[in-house]
Design a protein around this motif. Structure first.
Motif, PDB file in Angstrom:
ATOM      1  N   PRO A  49       3.337  49.396  -3.597  1.00 25.55           N
ATOM      2  CA  PRO A  49       2.435  49.438  -4.578  1.00 25.55           C
ATOM      3  C   PRO A  49       2.127  48.340  -4.543  1.00 25.55           C
ATOM      4  O   PRO A  49       2.049  48.108  -5.582  1.00 25.55           O
ATOM      5  CB  PRO A  49       3.278  49.888  -6.004  1.00 25.55           C
ATOM      6  CG  PRO A  49       4.307  50.389  -5.796  1.00 25.55           C
ATOM      7  CD  PRO A  49       5.052  49.723  -4.670  1.00 25.55           C
ATOM      8  N   GLY A  50       2.674  46.728  -3.748  1.00 23.32           N
ATOM      9  CA  GLY A  50       2.145  45.967  -3.969  1.00 23.32           C
ATOM     10  C   GLY A  50       3.035  44.525  -2.561  1.00 23.32           C
ATOM     11  O   GLY A  50       3.988  45.397  -2.337  1.00 23.32           O
ATOM     12  N   LEU A  51       2.649  44.348  -2.905  1.00 20.73           N
ATOM     13  CA  LEU A  51       3.544  42.957  -1.817  1.00 20.73           C
ATOM     14  C   LEU A  51       4.392  42.876  -2.383  1.00 20.73           C
ATOM     15  O   LEU A  51       4.903  42.394  -3.698  1.00 20.73           O
ATOM     16  CB  LEU A  51       2.633  41.439  -1.827  1.00 20.73           C
ATOM     17  CG  LEU A  51       2.618  40.724  -1.130  1.00 20.73           C
ATOM     18  CD1 LEU A  51       2.697  41.022   0.816  1.00 20.73           C
ATOM     19  CD2 LEU A  51       1.935  39.237  -0.748  1.00 20.73           C
ATOM     20  N   GLY A  52       5.622  42.537  -1.510  1.00 25.31           N
ATOM     21  CA  GLY A  52       6.878  42.583  -2.159  1.00 25.31           C
ATOM     22  C   GLY A  52       7.816  43.122  -2.943  1.00 25.31           C
ATOM     23  O   GLY A  52       9.013  43.842  -2.887  1.00 25.31           O
ATOM     24  N   ARG A  53       7.270  44.737  -2.882  1.00 23.02           N
ATOM     25  CA  ARG A  53       7.717  45.652  -3.228  1.00 23.02           C
ATOM     26  C   ARG A  53       8.533  46.833  -2.246  1.00 23.02           C
ATOM     27  O   ARG A  53       7.830  46.834  -1.639  1.00 23.02           O
ATOM     28  CB  ARG A  53       6.593  47.046  -4.254  1.00 23.02           C
ATOM     29  CG  ARG A  53       6.604  45.690  -6.166  1.00 23.02           C
ATOM     30  CD  ARG A  53       6.499  45.810  -6.603  1.00 23.02           C
ATOM     31  NE  ARG A  53       6.934  47.103  -7.244  1.00 23.02           N
ATOM     32  CZ  ARG A  53       6.468  47.918  -8.050  1.00 23.02           C
ATOM     33  NH1 ARG A  53       5.526  48.027  -8.824  1.00 23.02           N
ATOM     34  NH2 ARG A  53       7.251  49.176  -8.358  1.00 23.02           N
ATOM     35  N   PRO A  54       8.759  47.268  -3.073  1.00 23.99           N
ATOM     36  CA  PRO A  54       9.733  48.073  -1.760  1.00 23.99           C
ATOM     37  C   PRO A  54       9.165  49.853  -1.665  1.00 23.99           C
ATOM     38  O   PRO A  54       8.620  50.224  -2.419  1.00 23.99           O
ATOM     39  CB  PRO A  54      10.911  49.007  -2.283  1.00 23.99           C
ATOM     40  CG  PRO A  54      10.599  48.645  -3.483  1.00 23.99           C
ATOM     41  CD  PRO A  54      10.404  47.203  -3.944  1.00 23.99           C
ATOM     42  N   LEU A  55       9.154  50.179  -0.571  1.00 23.74           N
ATOM     43  CA  LEU A  55       9.224  51.477  -0.082  1.00 23.74           C
ATOM     44  C   LEU A  55       9.800  52.191  -0.565  1.00 23.74           C
ATOM     45  O   LEU A  55      10.619  52.787  -0.437  1.00 23.74           O
ATOM     46  CB  LEU A  55       8.516  51.288   1.795  1.00 23.74           C
ATOM     47  CG  LEU A  55       7.575  51.317   2.724  1.00 23.74           C
ATOM     48  CD1 LEU A  55       8.196  50.918   4.184  1.00 23.74           C
ATOM     49  CD2 LEU A  55       6.402  51.460   2.429  1.00 23.74           C
ATOM     50  N   ARG A  56       8.883  53.186  -1.386  1.00 22.18           N
ATOM     51  CA  ARG A  56       9.871  54.303  -1.968  1.00 22.18           C
ATOM     52  C   ARG A  56       8.905  55.602  -2.124  1.00 22.18           C
ATOM     53  O   ARG A  56       7.311  55.839  -1.914  1.00 22.18           O
ATOM     54  CB  ARG A  56      10.514  54.041  -4.149  1.00 22.18           C
ATOM     55  CG  ARG A  56      11.081  52.970  -3.522  1.00 22.18           C
ATOM     56  CD  ARG A  56      12.161  52.973  -4.593  1.00 22.18           C
ATOM     57  NE  ARG A  56      11.262  53.528  -5.762  1.00 22.18           N
ATOM     58  CZ  ARG A  56      11.355  52.934  -7.091  1.00 22.18           C
ATOM     59  NH1 ARG A  56      11.841  51.555  -6.944  1.00 22.18           N
ATOM     60  NH2 ARG A  56      10.491  53.675  -8.184  1.00 22.18           N
ATOM     61  N   ASN A  57       9.076  57.083  -2.299  1.00 19.90           N
ATOM     62  CA  ASN A  57       8.230  57.557  -2.316  1.00 19.90           C
ATOM     63  C   ASN A  57       7.230  57.632  -4.010  1.00 19.90           C
ATOM     64  O   ASN A  57       7.404  56.787  -4.697  1.00 19.90           O
ATOM     65  CB  ASN A  57       8.817  58.792  -3.126  1.00 19.90           C
ATOM     66  CG  ASN A  57       9.930  59.781  -1.562  1.00 19.90           C
ATOM     67  OD1 ASN A  57       8.952  59.518  -0.510  1.00 19.90           O
ATOM     68  ND2 ASN A  57      11.266  60.240  -1.874  1.00 19.90           N
ATOM     69  N   GLY A  58       6.224  57.997  -2.939  1.00 16.87           N
ATOM     70  CA  GLY A  58       4.846  58.185  -4.177  1.00 16.87           C
ATOM     71  C   GLY A  58       3.722  57.987  -3.872  1.00 16.87           C
ATOM     72  O   GLY A  58       3.525  59.155  -2.968  1.00 16.87           O
ATOM     73  N   TYR A  59       2.307  57.609  -4.123  1.00 17.90           N
ATOM     74  CA  TYR A  59       1.202  58.817  -4.252  1.00 17.90           C
ATOM     75  C   TYR A  59       0.084  57.512  -3.247  1.00 17.90           C
ATOM     76  O   TYR A  59       0.437  56.066  -4.168  1.00 17.90           O
ATOM     77  CB  TYR A  59       1.036  59.684  -5.090  1.00 17.90           C
ATOM     78  CG  TYR A  59       1.779  60.719  -5.357  1.00 17.90           C
ATOM     79  CD1 TYR A  59       0.999  61.214  -4.069  1.00 17.90           C
ATOM     80  CD2 TYR A  59       2.841  60.425  -6.110  1.00 17.90           C
ATOM     81  CE1 TYR A  59       2.626  62.835  -4.735  1.00 17.90           C
ATOM     82  CE2 TYR A  59       3.597  61.707  -5.989  1.00 17.90           C
ATOM     83  CZ  TYR A  59       3.179  62.569  -4.995  1.00 17.90           C
ATOM     84  OH  TYR A  59       4.636  64.142  -5.022  1.00 17.90           O
ATOM     85  N   ALA A  60      -0.793  57.234  -3.480  1.00 21.48           N
ATOM     86  CA  ALA A  60      -1.727  56.443  -2.790  1.00 21.48           C
ATOM     87  C   ALA A  60      -2.854  56.875  -3.443  1.00 21.48           C
ATOM     88  O   ALA A  60      -3.579  58.668  -3.231  1.00 21.48           O
ATOM     89  CB  ALA A  60      -2.119  55.978  -1.442  1.00 21.48           C
ATOM     90  N   ALA A  61      -4.338  56.777  -4.088  1.00 22.49           N
ATOM     91  CA  ALA A  61      -5.458  57.127  -4.654  1.00 22.49           C
ATOM     92  C   ALA A  61      -6.526  57.698  -3.495  1.00 22.49           C
ATOM     93  O   ALA A  61      -7.093  58.257  -3.374  1.00 22.49           O
ATOM     94  CB  ALA A  61      -6.161  55.751  -5.406  1.00 22.49           C
ATOM     95  N   GLU A  62      -5.862  57.185  -1.890  1.00 25.45           N
ATOM     96  CA  GLU A  62      -6.998  57.928  -1.166  1.00 25.45           C
ATOM     97  C   GLU A  62      -6.583  58.755  -0.601  1.00 25.45           C
ATOM     98  O   GLU A  62      -6.986  60.259  -0.321  1.00 25.45           O
ATOM     99  CB  GLU A  62      -7.158  56.877  -0.210  1.00 25.45           C
ATOM    100  CG  GLU A  62      -5.792  57.016   0.985  1.00 25.45           C
ATOM    101  CD  GLU A  62      -5.388  55.739   0.326  1.00 25.45           C
ATOM    102  OE1 GLU A  62      -4.620  54.675   1.682  1.00 25.45           O
ATOM    103  OE2 GLU A  62      -5.138  54.855  -0.187  1.00 25.45           O
TER     104      GLU A  62
END
Length: 89
Positions: free
Chosen positions: A58-71
């Motif tokens: 969800p942003g620069l420097g934030r880790p990849l984790r399970n989540g959702y994208a608006a598109e």
């Protein structure tokens, strides 16, 4: 429109386009497991799967984790609007 599709989309846009599942669930006032069940059903109904095996940053420097994208939520929202239009015609 099935809950939590539209409120989730609003939260994702407000957050810059992506959120981790736990953060999105907290913003919606539901448990992350419940969010996962609801969204899996909603996305599956229109044949959408989350890119990257459902991981987002969800942003620069934030880790990849399970989540959702608006598109990702745009297609089921559009499908629901089309169904509503067709049933009203």
């Amino acid at each position: 429109m099935p809950f939590p599709l539209l409120p989730a989309q609003r939260e994702l846009v407000k957050a810059g386009g992506a959120m981790h599942s736990t953060d999105l669930a907290a913003a919606l006032g539901i448990r992350a497991q419940e969010l996962g069940k609801l969204m899996t059903r909603i996305l599956g109904e229109v044949g959408i799967s989350r890119p990257g095996n459902g991981t987002v940053s969800p942003g620069l420097g934030r880790p990849l984790r399970n989540g959702y994208a608006a598109e990702t939520l745009a297609a089921p929202i559009e499908a629901d609007r089309c169904r509503a239009e067709l049933s009203a015609a």
